[in-house]
Design an enzyme around this catalytic site. Structure first.
Site, mmCIF file in Angstrom:
data_model
loop_
_atom_site.group_PDB
_atom_site.id
_atom_site.type_symbol
_atom_site.label_atom_id
_atom_site.label_comp_id
_atom_site.label_asym_id
_atom_site.label_seq_id
_atom_site.Cartn_x
_atom_site.Cartn_y
_atom_site.Cartn_z
ATOM 1 N N HIS A 229 0.846 -1.193 0.000
ATOM 2 C CA HIS A 229 0.000 0.000 0.000
ATOM 3 C C HIS A 229 0.882 1.244 0.000
ATOM 4 O O HIS A 229 2.081 1.166 0.270
ATOM 5 C CB HIS A 229 -0.905 0.022 1.231
ATOM 6 C CG HIS A 229 -0.155 0.183 2.521
ATOM 7 N ND1 HIS A 229 0.581 -0.845 3.094
ATOM 8 C CD2 HIS A 229 0.008 1.261 3.343
ATOM 9 C CE1 HIS A 229 1.153 -0.415 4.202
ATOM 10 N NE2 HIS A 229 0.835 0.861 4.385
ATOM 11 N N ASP A 231 0.865 5.312 1.693
ATOM 12 C CA ASP A 231 0.217 6.103 2.742
ATOM 13 C C ASP A 231 -0.481 7.303 2.104
ATOM 14 O O ASP A 231 0.043 7.905 1.164
ATOM 15 C CB ASP A 231 1.246 6.586 3.771
ATOM 16 C CG ASP A 231 1.847 5.433 4.568
ATOM 17 O OD1 ASP A 231 1.246 4.346 4.589
ATOM 18 O OD2 ASP A 231 2.928 5.625 5.153
ATOM 19 N N HIS A 287 4.792 0.016 -0.123
ATOM 20 C CA HIS A 287 5.536 -0.711 0.895
ATOM 21 C C HIS A 287 4.663 -1.772 1.552
ATOM 22 O O HIS A 287 3.439 -1.722 1.467
ATOM 23 C CB HIS A 287 6.122 0.231 1.952
ATOM 24 C CG HIS A 287 5.129 1.152 2.591
ATOM 25 N ND1 HIS A 287 4.619 2.274 1.967
ATOM 26 C CD2 HIS A 287 4.541 1.128 3.817
ATOM 27 C CE1 HIS A 287 3.775 2.901 2.778
ATOM 28 N NE2 HIS A 287 3.708 2.211 3.907
ATOM 29 N N ARG A 297 7.437 -8.602 16.355
ATOM 30 C CA ARG A 297 7.901 -7.301 15.873
ATOM 31 C C ARG A 297 6.809 -6.260 16.053
ATOM 32 O O ARG A 297 5.636 -6.526 15.805
ATOM 33 C CB ARG A 297 8.294 -7.396 14.399
ATOM 34 C CG ARG A 297 8.824 -6.110 13.795
ATOM 35 C CD ARG A 297 9.229 -6.323 12.335
ATOM 36 N NE ARG A 297 9.645 -5.057 11.729
ATOM 37 C CZ ARG A 297 8.819 -4.158 11.220
ATOM 38 N NH1 ARG A 297 7.513 -4.397 11.220
ATOM 39 N NH2 ARG A 297 9.274 -3.035 10.705
#
Length: 358
Positions: A229, A231, A287, A297
């Site tokens: 996607h 941002d 990304h 994580r």
């Protein structure tokens, strides 16, 4: 109503389809999370995105090059206390380690934007992601009282750290926006909503805590932490834990490339609105995030954008006879509305028809 929640209100996807998974008890990858039609290949690309020391006298030119070539870079000497970064990471790990029944008490409502839930972009994919998100705008006290109903000190500590972090992120985001604008040959005086005559309208922001739990079948290439996607914001500032890599960007001619975490550094992403403001000069990079089977994580993403009623258009100093405006003016809310329908093709909705016709 906040512009973020308004943008997703009309989404036709049934929110009840997305049932939060208890990642802590899952010992195998359920079919709902198997991306078998889109196998995830771990890249072996050699290279790294730029790392920019903000104290470098050449920082502005380095930022310009990074925004044009990559759309993402890491920054050091950014002024955010390292202890605060560590506290945010510890609080995030603690939050997502809560028992399922406890964290579900802060479940995000179908029309809401804050609280616990799946990534919003889940609605555009046939499979779910191996991740969970806790979102906030300002103080998270409303959800903190539900998460720790009888632990007032715990509530206060969580809220204080998250509020302090957002305060610091706002200052840093404003600084990064200023540097990006200046790298384009403009100044903040050229940005309408920052002019004194506009009463210096406040930007809109959103803060995400992201969790990527240990995945039992991550080696099979069938689990996705966060799907590809861009941002929608002007820019995003991301802190990622240093335990392991996960974030990747898609580069022209190189494919997927990891953005390895660096202790104390922050990642800056160019958003769709900055792509528009720069008249396409700065990249809004695709990304994604992969998961692993050894480490839990986490990351913290701060999205910075203009006031909801402000239109963003290509900067006037970038427009001339040879460089016509590529995009029509658009507000963050309008862009989010378009993304709710067209997802990663939303920018095409705002392409200048006159330029396209040529």
């Amino acid at each position: 109503m906040n512009s973020f929640s308004a943008s997703f209100k009309s989404n036709p996807v049934d929110f009840h389809k997305i049932i939060p998974l208890d990642f802590k008890t899952a010992n195998k990858l359920p079919d709902s999370h198997k991306w078998t039609d889109h196998p995830i290949v771990n890249p072996f690309t050699v290279g790294t995105v730029p790392i920019i020391n903000l104290s470098d006298p050449n920082a502005i030119s380095l930022i310009k090059h990074a925004c044009e070539k990559w759309g993402v870079f890491q920054i050091t000497n950014h002024g955010i206390p390292l202890n605060l970064l560590r506290q945010v990471e510890l609080q995030t790990l603690g939050l997502f380690s809560l028992p399922a029944h406890q964290i579900l008490s802060a479940l995000r409502s179908p029309e809401g934007i804050t609280g616990y839930g799946q990534p919003r972009i889940s609605f555009f994919f046939p499979k779910l992601m191996w991740s969970e998100v806790f979102s906030m705008i300002g103080s998270p006290i409303e959800h903190a009282t539900k998460l720790w109903p009888h632990q007032h000190a715990r509530q206060a500590n969580f809220c204080n750290i998250m509020e302090e972090y957002q305060k610091e992120m706002k200052k840093l985001s404003e600084k990064m926006f200023k540097l990006m604008v200046e790298s384009l040959g403009a100044t903040l005086e050229d940005v309408d909503w920052l002019k004194p005559t506009m009463s210096c309208k406040e930007p809109e922001t959103l803060f995400h805590l992201n969790s990527y739990p240990v995945c039992p079948d991550s080696d099979s290439g069938c689990a996705m932490g966060f799907a590809p996607h861009t941002d929608s914001s002007l820019l995003t500032v991301l802190y990622q834990s240093t335990t392991t890599s996960g974030l990747q960007i898609f580069g022209d001619n190189i494919g997927w490339m990891p953005v390895h975490p660096i202790s104390g550094a922050l990642v800056v992403n160019v958003g769709d609105l900055m792509h528009i403001l720069s008249n396409g000069q700065f990249k809004s990079t695709l990304h994604r995030v992969l998961v692993n089977n050894t480490h839990h994580r986490v990351s913290a993403a701060y999205f910075y954008g203009p006031p909801k009623d402000v239109k963003i258009s290509p900067s006037i100093n970038l427009i001339d006879h040879d460089h016509p405006p590529l995009f029509c003016p658009v507000s963050w809310k309008e862009l989010l509305d378009a993304k709710a329908k067209h997802f990663n093709k939303a920018l095409e909705v705002f392409r200048n028809d006159m330029v396209t016709a040529k």
